[in-house]
Design an enzyme around this catalytic site. Structure first.
Site, PDB file in Angstrom:
ATOM      1  CD  GLU A 236     -33.233  -8.913  60.220  1.00  0.00           C
ATOM      2  OE1 GLU A 236     -32.846  -8.821  61.409  1.00  0.00           O
ATOM      3  OE2 GLU A 236     -33.272  -7.956  59.444  1.00  0.00           O
ATOM      4  CB  ILE A 237     -29.616 -16.046  59.445  1.00  0.00           C
ATOM      5  CG1 ILE A 237     -30.694 -16.982  60.003  1.00  0.00           C
ATOM      6  CG2 ILE A 237     -28.228 -16.509  59.875  1.00  0.00           C
ATOM      7  CD1 ILE A 237     -30.589 -18.424  59.520  1.00  0.00           C
TER       8      ILE A 237
END
Ligand code: GDP
Ligand code: MN
Length: 348
Positions: A236-237
């Site tokens: 995830e960013i």
């Protein structure tokens, strides 16, 4: 046959935020890893790849979180690998334990039943604490409060291509709050009543639901049932301020009160994904085609030979999961009316 260099600095591609003197602007961002001391050599491999492909040019910090104290070897090895500052945090008990309203007998019976039915991690207490922690607490750890953006990294993941621009900056500049590289369908046995809780939340908090949301991505019948699509959260960013918002915290607390982290085995991936789909405008969710990634057993290898060559990718495009039947990424493109990368049909 060598490709002709097309720009004066071909190594850095077209985004142009890296110059010989380094990145032009540093974001308030950090990598974040939840790990045990025994995960050291698996996380070391992940860090080495993240550094070689990206962070050696950017030097972002790295926050390590654990429900127990990190030992000296873990700290020595990881701090030697990370090119930014490293921070080590111990999670307080409240964020890694059964909340008071959970019926322990009921939770134990569920674990025994799931063990018999051979549901993955079905018998595990620690896995449930992990999923609840990643769903509701990692972004409010004291060490995370100083940052606005995060990139989650797990042990034993791989990055197959150069990341030659700053994804945090990209997200800020393009008004993105959440991103993914792999999407798929969740095992229904782990979340039988999750959607009931979500529907109750939607009814109680209509004010939190985004106007231009992605409900159509996760429900095929206008919200009556969940189609099990979720973004895989081991990559995830994202934006930490969104996760710390009243909208998301109310959402997490509503789910937490219903007890499904313990009475079932709700994963943080469907929780983040449903949260992002309902609470964010659909334009705020981003798919990174150019970040090539592996977490057992799935690969995201960028579609498009030009991209793969430019970014010096070492993944086999045959392994790309994006356009296979068990991926939800096609739906994401259709909902957002995005043009699929050239050549996608050949990878179905
Ligand atoms: P999977 O990817 O769903 O198979 O789960 P993992 O075993 O990779 O766990 C997800 C993340 O949580 C990884 O970063 C693990 O290192 C971390 N993790 C899992 N269980 C624990 C635990 O009991 N304690 C700590 N500190 N980290 C954990
Ligand atoms: Mn994992």
């Amino acid at each position: 046959l060598a490709a002709e260099p097309t720009s004066p600095n071909p190594q850095y591609g077209t985004h142009g935020d890296l110059t010989s003197s380094g990145p032009s602007e540093k974001m308030n961002a950090t990598f974040v890893t939840l790990a045990r001391n025994t995960d050291l050599w698996e996380i070391a491999r992940s860090i080495r790849q993240v550094e070689d492909r990206f962070n050696r040019n950017y030097h972002y910090d790295w926050v390590f979180l654990n429900d127990k104290p990190f030992d000296e070897t873990f700290k020595k090895v990881t701090s030697s690998l990370v090119s930014g500052k490293t921070h080590y945090g111990e999670i307080k008990e409240e964020h890694w334990s059964f909340p008071s309203w959970i019926d322990q007998d009921k939770a134990r019976k569920v674990r025994e039943d799931m063990a018999q039915r051979k549901i993955i991690y079905g018998d595990s207490i620690s896995y449930r604490h992990m999923c609840r922690f990643e769903s509701g607490f990692f972004f409010r750890q004291p060490l995370m409060m100083n940052y606005e953006w995060y990139w989650r990294v797990e042990p034993s993941v791989e990055l197959f291509c150069d990341v030659n621009y700053d994804p945090f900056k990209f997200m800020r500049d393009n008004k993105k709050k959440y991103s993914f590289v792999i999407s798929l369908y969740e095992y229904v046995e782990t979340i039988p009543t999750l959607w009931d809780s979500v529907k109750k939340f939607m009814k109680n908090h209509p004010e939190h639901i985004a106007k231009d949301n992605s409900l159509a991505l996760i429900s095929d019948d206008g919200g009556d049932t969940y189609n099990k699509c979720h973004f895989w959260s081991n990559f995830e960013i994202g934006n930490l301020e969104w996760l710390r918002s009243k909208q998301y915290v109310d959402f997490f607390e509503a789910l937490d009160k219903d007890g499904g982290f313990f009475y079932e085995r709700w994963g943080d991936a469907p929780v983040h994904s449903i949260g992002a789909s309902l609470l964010l405008d659909k334009s705020e969710i981003h798919f990174f085609n150019d970040i090539a990634y592996y977490h057992v057993p799935f690969t995201h290898c960028p579609t498009g030979e030009e991209t793969r060559l430019k970014l010096k990718c070492h993944c086999d495009p045959k392994n790309n999961f994006d356009w296979k039947g068990y991926s939800c990424t096609s739906r994401f493109f259709d909902l957002n009316k995005l043009e699929k990368p050239a050549g996608w049909e050949k990878e179905q």
